[in-house]
Design a protein around this motif. Structure first.
Motif, PDB file in Angstrom:
ATOM      1  N   GLN A  29       0.868  -1.076  -0.052  1.00 34.18           N
ATOM      2  CA  GLN A  29      -0.069   0.057  -0.014  1.00 34.18           C
ATOM      3  C   GLN A  29       0.992   1.165   0.053  1.00 34.18           C
ATOM      4  O   GLN A  29       0.692   2.126  -0.772  1.00 34.18           O
ATOM      5  CB  GLN A  29      -0.984  -0.061   1.139  1.00 34.18           C
ATOM      6  CG  GLN A  29      -1.837   1.247   1.260  1.00 34.18           C
ATOM      7  CD  GLN A  29      -2.862   1.313   2.574  1.00 34.18           C
ATOM      8  OE1 GLN A  29      -2.950   0.135   3.243  1.00 34.18           O
ATOM      9  NE2 GLN A  29      -3.632   1.937   2.672  1.00 34.18           N
ATOM     10  N   ALA A  30       1.921   1.176   0.828  1.00 30.49           N
ATOM     11  CA  ALA A  30       2.790   2.516   0.966  1.00 30.49           C
ATOM     12  C   ALA A  30       3.488   2.653  -0.427  1.00 30.49           C
ATOM     13  O   ALA A  30       3.906   3.542  -0.850  1.00 30.49           O
ATOM     14  CB  ALA A  30       3.920   2.233   2.072  1.00 30.49           C
ATOM     15  N   GLN A  31       3.889   1.581  -1.277  1.00 33.65           N
ATOM     16  CA  GLN A  31       4.498   1.585  -2.434  1.00 33.65           C
ATOM     17  C   GLN A  31       3.628   2.347  -3.337  1.00 33.65           C
ATOM     18  O   GLN A  31       3.852   3.115  -4.343  1.00 33.65           O
ATOM     19  CB  GLN A  31       4.937   0.306  -3.025  1.00 33.65           C
ATOM     20  CG  GLN A  31       5.837   0.282  -3.971  1.00 33.65           C
ATOM     21  CD  GLN A  31       7.079   1.002  -3.786  1.00 33.65           C
ATOM     22  OE1 GLN A  31       7.827   0.793  -3.085  1.00 33.65           O
ATOM     23  NE2 GLN A  31       7.188   2.032  -5.067  1.00 33.65           N
TER      24      GLN A  31
ATOM     25  N   GLN B  77       1.132   4.254  -2.703  1.00 32.09           N
ATOM     26  CA  GLN B  77       0.899   5.956  -2.340  1.00 32.09           C
ATOM     27  C   GLN B  77       1.996   6.522  -3.086  1.00 32.09           C
ATOM     28  O   GLN B  77       1.863   7.580  -3.670  1.00 32.09           O
ATOM     29  CB  GLN B  77       0.924   5.928  -0.886  1.00 32.09           C
ATOM     30  CG  GLN B  77      -0.504   5.575  -0.329  1.00 32.09           C
ATOM     31  CD  GLN B  77      -0.518   5.475   1.003  1.00 32.09           C
ATOM     32  OE1 GLN B  77       0.296   5.753   1.757  1.00 32.09           O
ATOM     33  NE2 GLN B  77      -1.774   5.243   1.546  1.00 32.09           N
TER      34      GLN B  77
ATOM     35  N   HIS C 297       1.809   6.912  -6.631  1.00 31.09           N
ATOM     36  CA  HIS C 297       0.685   8.023  -6.910  1.00 31.09           C
ATOM     37  C   HIS C 297       1.311   9.422  -6.995  1.00 31.09           C
ATOM     38  O   HIS C 297       1.267  10.245  -7.630  1.00 31.09           O
ATOM     39  CB  HIS C 297      -0.564   7.718  -6.127  1.00 31.09           C
ATOM     40  CG  HIS C 297      -1.613   8.639  -6.296  1.00 31.09           C
ATOM     41  ND1 HIS C 297      -2.238   8.849  -7.434  1.00 31.09           N
ATOM     42  CD2 HIS C 297      -1.977   9.780  -5.362  1.00 31.09           C
ATOM     43  CE1 HIS C 297      -3.219   9.777  -7.228  1.00 31.09           C
ATOM     44  NE2 HIS C 297      -3.094  10.246  -6.215  1.00 31.09           N
ATOM     45  N   ALA C 298       2.040   9.356  -5.721  1.00 29.86           N
ATOM     46  CA  ALA C 298       2.645  10.765  -5.680  1.00 29.86           C
ATOM     47  C   ALA C 298       3.459  11.213  -6.554  1.00 29.86           C
ATOM     48  O   ALA C 298       3.452  12.315  -7.124  1.00 29.86           O
ATOM     49  CB  ALA C 298       3.257  10.876  -4.075  1.00 29.86           C
TER      50      ALA C 298
ATOM     51  N   HIS D 131       1.826  12.216  -9.812  1.00 27.48           N
ATOM     52  CA  HIS D 131       0.922  13.622  -9.245  1.00 27.48           C
ATOM     53  C   HIS D 131       2.017  14.681  -9.631  1.00 27.48           C
ATOM     54  O   HIS D 131       1.890  15.631 -10.215  1.00 27.48           O
ATOM     55  CB  HIS D 131       0.305  13.793  -8.268  1.00 27.48           C
ATOM     56  CG  HIS D 131      -0.250  14.852  -7.928  1.00 27.48           C
ATOM     57  ND1 HIS D 131      -1.527  15.746  -8.627  1.00 27.48           N
ATOM     58  CD2 HIS D 131      -0.033  15.941  -6.985  1.00 27.48           C
ATOM     59  CE1 HIS D 131      -1.784  16.411  -8.259  1.00 27.48           C
ATOM     60  NE2 HIS D 131      -0.807  17.072  -7.204  1.00 27.48           N
TER      61      HIS D 131
ATOM     62  N   ASP E 244       4.030  14.675  -0.397  1.00 29.96           N
ATOM     63  CA  ASP E 244       3.304  13.554  -0.546  1.00 29.96           C
ATOM     64  C   ASP E 244       4.342  12.319  -0.733  1.00 29.96           C
ATOM     65  O   ASP E 244       4.488  11.384  -0.290  1.00 29.96           O
ATOM     66  CB  ASP E 244       2.343  13.392  -1.604  1.00 29.96           C
ATOM     67  CG  ASP E 244       1.105  14.117  -1.352  1.00 29.96           C
ATOM     68  OD1 ASP E 244       1.252  14.558  -0.043  1.00 29.96           O
ATOM     69  OD2 ASP E 244       0.375  14.632  -2.184  1.00 29.96           O
TER      70      ASP E 244
ATOM     71  N   GLN F 201       6.655  11.579   2.099  1.00 31.89           N
ATOM     72  CA  GLN F 201       5.707  10.797   3.301  1.00 31.89           C
ATOM     73  C   GLN F 201       5.480   9.421   2.791  1.00 31.89           C
ATOM     74  O   GLN F 201       5.625   8.413   3.545  1.00 31.89           O
ATOM     75  CB  GLN F 201       4.414  11.451   3.528  1.00 31.89           C
ATOM     76  CG  GLN F 201       4.427  12.668   4.008  1.00 31.89           C
ATOM     77  CD  GLN F 201       2.908  13.673   4.245  1.00 31.89           C
ATOM     78  OE1 GLN F 201       1.958  13.073   3.722  1.00 31.89           O
ATOM     79  NE2 GLN F 201       2.877  14.702   4.763  1.00 31.89           N
ATOM     80  N   ALA F 202       5.330   9.305   1.449  1.00 26.61           N
ATOM     81  CA  ALA F 202       5.086   7.793   0.961  1.00 26.61           C
ATOM     82  C   ALA F 202       6.558   7.065   0.785  1.00 26.61           C
ATOM     83  O   ALA F 202       6.675   5.741   1.302  1.00 26.61           O
ATOM     84  CB  ALA F 202       4.678   7.897  -0.520  1.00 26.61           C
TER      85      ALA F 202
END
Length: 451
Positions: free
Chosen positions: A139-141, A143, A146-147, A150, A216, A219-220
């Protein structure tokens, strides 16, 4: 062969020297016209050579013994619960010899089994934790991905807005100049100003989005790092739990083996020849229980004098007589055991028996073995002529001429000497006055018969 050649060379040397001397005296006599005989015939005793053959057998006592003998020992510690055999009993292979009470070992086994269950449960918990940690990392990977996407999107929008900003500024400046000149209306200038403001606002928003995307991403990345650490911790706990399971299982294996060893069985069919312990006694590890000797496979063991070594050969067929049963059993010599002491006067012979029905270990018997025998020419010791290492015999030849024959001797027994080579049967040899003889001398033979 080298020995024979040596004797032949010596004989030729002596014979050649004598021939030269005789030739010298013969030539001298012929030159003077006279013949003189300087060596007179000697009276001697003679006999004919013959081969002596000795054949006999020696009876030797021995005993039956088991090919397989084992003292069965306890492989666990405990009280003897059952011991259903007695000395002299015949048992079959696999028959129960003893049962040992191992309640302490059973309690230890049960405790260890409970520990194994607990440790296996900890493996399950650790495995679940590892699975959850892997999910968190995934899940962290996601995110992080995604960051980063973006961020790339915001960068693209920023580049587009910066390009539009240049055009908007150029258009606004051109409109301001034209409006001063009265070429365009105030409305057109206001529109250019608004377009420039919109582009500048979009750039500010995009830059803010880029900054947010950067935060982000950081944080990710931190979340991925934390999740990876949790996965590593979970895997370590799983490995530790599995290692504990293996360790406890390794500890329980001897316990289970000891439980299996609580029932003692006969490794082969045989006879119980000794009972070392009784029911109720405490058997320690390695404690002798009974001695078992095989009854199906027996052999005869006998101690043989070393003087008979040359006539005892492996695979020789012999007959063993058991006086108590008035029975003879055929066997074959299959083992010859020499003593560790080279000066020992004897050695041991093992004879494999072909029929051992109704026989028991330690039965006394006897076996007849041939004495050392051979056929060889023997002569009286008085007939042997010696000079240092050389040995010879005077043989009476044609015209009663004594001829010295070199020989090789063997054993001496009862004033007789064995001749290994140098003489043949039915040769007439001189047995007396040999010290007065010379090779080629004429003798007067007094035949006294075979030696």
């Amino acid at each position: 062969m080298k020995y024979e050649m040596f004797f032949l060379a010596a004989l030729l040397a002596i014979t050649g020297l004598r021939a030269i001397v005789l030739s010298f005296f013969s030539n001298s006599a012929e030159s003077t016209g006279t013949i003189t005989s300087t060596i007179k015939p000697i009276e001697v005793e003679t006999t004919l050579t013959k081969k002596a053959f000795s054949l006999g057998r020696t009876s030797l006592n021995g005993a039956l013994e088991a090919v397989e003998t084992v003292t069965i020992t306890s492989r666990v510690m405990g009280q003897i619960k059952t011991l259903p055999v007695q000395q002299g009993d015949r048992v079959k292979a696999g028959q129960i010899i003893a049962i040992i009470d191992v309640r302490d070992i059973e309690a230890q086994r049960n405790h260890t089994s409970a520990v194994i269950s607990q440790v296996q449960a900890s493996v399950t918990v650790a495995t679940v934790a590892e699975t959850q940690a892997l999910a968190n990392k995934t899940q962290a990977q996601a995110q992080l991905n995604h960051a980063e996407a973006h961020y790339q999107e915001a960068e693209t929008k920023l580049q587009e807005a910066q390009a539009q900003l240049g055009e908007a500024r150029l258009n606004q400046e051109r409109m301001a100049m034209l409006q001063k000149a009265g070429a365009v209306s105030q409305l057109q200038l206001d529109t250019a100003n608004t377009q420039l403001a919109l582009v500048e606002s979009r750039i500010q928003q995009t830059q803010a989005g880029i900054e947010q995307a950067k935060r982000d991403i950081e944080q990710a990345k931190a979340a991925v790092k934390q999740a990876s650490f949790q996965v590593q911790q979970a895997r370590t706990r799983v490995e530790q739990a599995r290692s504990q399971v293996q360790q406890v299982q390794a500890e329980v294996k001897p316990t289970i083996a000891h439980l299996n060893h609580s029932i003692v069985t006969a490794p082969f069919a045989g006879v119980v020849t000794k009972k070392h312990i009784e029911v109720g006694a405490i058997a320690s590890f390695g404690q002798p229980l009974v001695t078992l000797e095989s009854s199906d496979r027996l052999r005869f063991s006998v101690v043989v004098p070393k003087s008979m070594m040359s006539v005892v050969k492996q695979k020789d067929e012999v007959e063993v007589h058991l006086d108590t049963l008035n029975r003879s059993v055929r066997g074959q010599i299959n083992q010859i055991i020499l003593s560790a002491n080279p000066n020992s006067p004897s050695f041991t012979v093992k004879i494999a028996l072909k029929n051992t029905a109704n026989l028991m270990p330690r039965m006394i018997g006897r076996v007849e073995l041939p004495n050392e025998s051979h056929s060889a020419i023997t002569i009286p010791q008085s007939a042997l002529w010696k000079r240092g290492q050389l040995q010879g015999v005077y043989v009476v030849g044609v015209n009663n001429i004594a001829q010295l024959r070199w020989v090789k001797t063997g054993k001496v027994k009862d004033s007789k000497v064995e001749i290994i080579f140098g003489l043949k049967e039915q040769e007439r040899i001189i047995t007396r006055n040999i010290e007065q003889l010379s090779n080629g001398q004429q003798v007067i033979s007094n035949f006294v018969g075979n030696n």
